[in-house]
Design a protein around this motif. Structure first.
Motif, PDB file in Angstrom:
ATOM      1  N   LEU A   1      37.912  38.228  39.883  1.00  0.00           N
ATOM      2  CA  LEU A   1      37.545  39.305  38.961  1.00  0.00           C
ATOM      3  C   LEU A   1      37.657  40.658  39.646  1.00  0.00           C
ATOM      4  O   LEU A   1      38.228  41.607  39.093  1.00  0.00           O
ATOM      5  N   ILE A   2      37.136  40.745  40.862  1.00  0.00           N
ATOM      6  CA  ILE A   2      37.170  42.012  41.596  1.00  0.00           C
ATOM      7  C   ILE A   2      38.599  42.378  41.980  1.00  0.00           C
ATOM      8  O   ILE A   2      39.015  43.531  41.873  1.00  0.00           O
ATOM      9  N   GLU A   3      39.373  41.395  42.421  1.00  0.00           N
ATOM     10  CA  GLU A   3      40.741  41.671  42.880  1.00  0.00           C
ATOM     11  C   GLU A   3      41.705  41.975  41.738  1.00  0.00           C
ATOM     12  O   GLU A   3      42.555  42.867  41.851  1.00  0.00           O
TER      13      GLU A   3
ATOM     14  N   MET B   1      32.746  45.269  41.278  1.00  0.00           N
ATOM     15  CA  MET B   1      32.491  44.343  40.177  1.00  0.00           C
ATOM     16  C   MET B   1      32.091  45.100  38.914  1.00  0.00           C
ATOM     17  O   MET B   1      32.602  44.825  37.819  1.00  0.00           O
ATOM     18  N   LEU B   2      31.193  46.067  39.047  1.00  0.00           N
ATOM     19  CA  LEU B   2      30.765  46.837  37.877  1.00  0.00           C
ATOM     20  C   LEU B   2      31.924  47.620  37.266  1.00  0.00           C
ATOM     21  O   LEU B   2      32.043  47.704  36.035  1.00  0.00           O
ATOM     22  N   ARG B   3      32.786  48.159  38.092  1.00  0.00           N
ATOM     23  CA  ARG B   3      33.959  48.867  37.551  1.00  0.00           C
ATOM     24  C   ARG B   3      34.851  47.910  36.780  1.00  0.00           C
ATOM     25  O   ARG B   3      35.411  48.268  35.739  1.00  0.00           O
ATOM     26  N   ARG B   4      35.002  46.685  37.270  1.00  0.00           N
ATOM     27  CA  ARG B   4      35.818  45.692  36.566  1.00  0.00           C
ATOM     28  C   ARG B   4      35.187  45.318  35.224  1.00  0.00           C
ATOM     29  O   ARG B   4      35.885  45.154  34.216  1.00  0.00           O
ATOM     30  N   ILE B   5      33.865  45.173  35.195  1.00  0.00           N
ATOM     31  CA  ILE B   5      33.192  44.814  33.944  1.00  0.00           C
ATOM     32  C   ILE B   5      33.405  45.904  32.900  1.00  0.00           C
ATOM     33  O   ILE B   5      33.831  45.639  31.772  1.00  0.00           O
ATOM     34  N   TYR B   6      33.107  47.138  33.269  1.00  0.00           N
ATOM     35  CA  TYR B   6      33.222  48.235  32.294  1.00  0.00           C
ATOM     36  C   TYR B   6      34.675  48.594  32.029  1.00  0.00           C
ATOM     37  O   TYR B   6      35.016  49.033  30.930  1.00  0.00           O
TER      38      TYR B   6
END
Length: 197
Positions: A31-33, A106-111
């Motif tokens: 998810l992060i990558e 991770m938060l940047r990927r979620i939003y």
């Protein structure tokens, strides 16, 4: 017919916590990558060293898997009630969390998935956002009752303002920002609406 009871099948093997952890770690890494859209169950299985069937036995779909992976980074189990004694403690916890580069990514990927994979953010908010939002409002309300916030302030607006400030910080500040600096930033934001530390 004898009086002996028929032999029962032995229960299935208990789920391996090591396998669970490997799957969640692989899902979070991907998810992060790569982001939510480019992460697949097949990739997660390969990285975790398990089969797709093993992943699907634990998680019915990709969204459920990603949500559990996201939740796995929180220190306190979701079953524990969040209860900050005051705003200072709440901001300290937030700052510690936001000072970790992995959490920020991770938060940047979620939003950032809001357009391409909207169900991720929607599911995350509906599954876990309510309890946290309620705990935040309780803390803000307690601060208002104690005179740390002016009595006429709208707590829902303050909460939304803090969320916006965090999102701004994720995009505008380096991931190397210390917990102390993050807390100073969030405290300064709250001081604009009359917060008295």
């Amino acid at each position: 017919m004898t009086g002996t009871a028929p032999s029962q099948r032995p229960a299935g093997r208990p789920r391996s916590q090591e396998v669970d952890a490997a799957i969640l770690a692989a899902a979070l890494d991907l998810l992060i990558e790569r982001g939510a859209v480019l992460t697949s169950i097949e990739q997660v299985a390969q990285r975790a060293g398990v089969t797709r069937a093993t992943v699907y036995r634990r998680f019915p779909d990709k969204t459920s898997l990603l949500i559990q992976a996201i939740e796995s980074v929180h220190q306190a189990p979701e079953s524990e009630v969040l209860d900050w004694p005051d705003i200072d403690r709440m901001l300290t916890d937030w700052a510690m969390y936001l000072s970790m580069p992995r959490n920020r990514s991770m938060l940047r990927r979620i939003y950032g998935a809001v357009d391409d994979y909207p169900e991720l953010l929607q599911t995350y908010r509906s599954s876990y956002g309510g309890g946290r939002a309620s705990a935040e409002l309780t803390t803000l309300s307690r601060a208002r009752d104690n005179g740390r916030l002016p009595p006429d302030r709208n707590l829902n607006i303050i909460q939304q303002m803090l969320t916006g400030a965090i999102l701004h910080h994720l995009g505008a500040y380096p991931d190397s920002t210390s917990a102390d600096d993050v807390k100073t930033y969030l405290t300064a934001v709250l001081q604009q609406v009359g917060y008295r530390p």
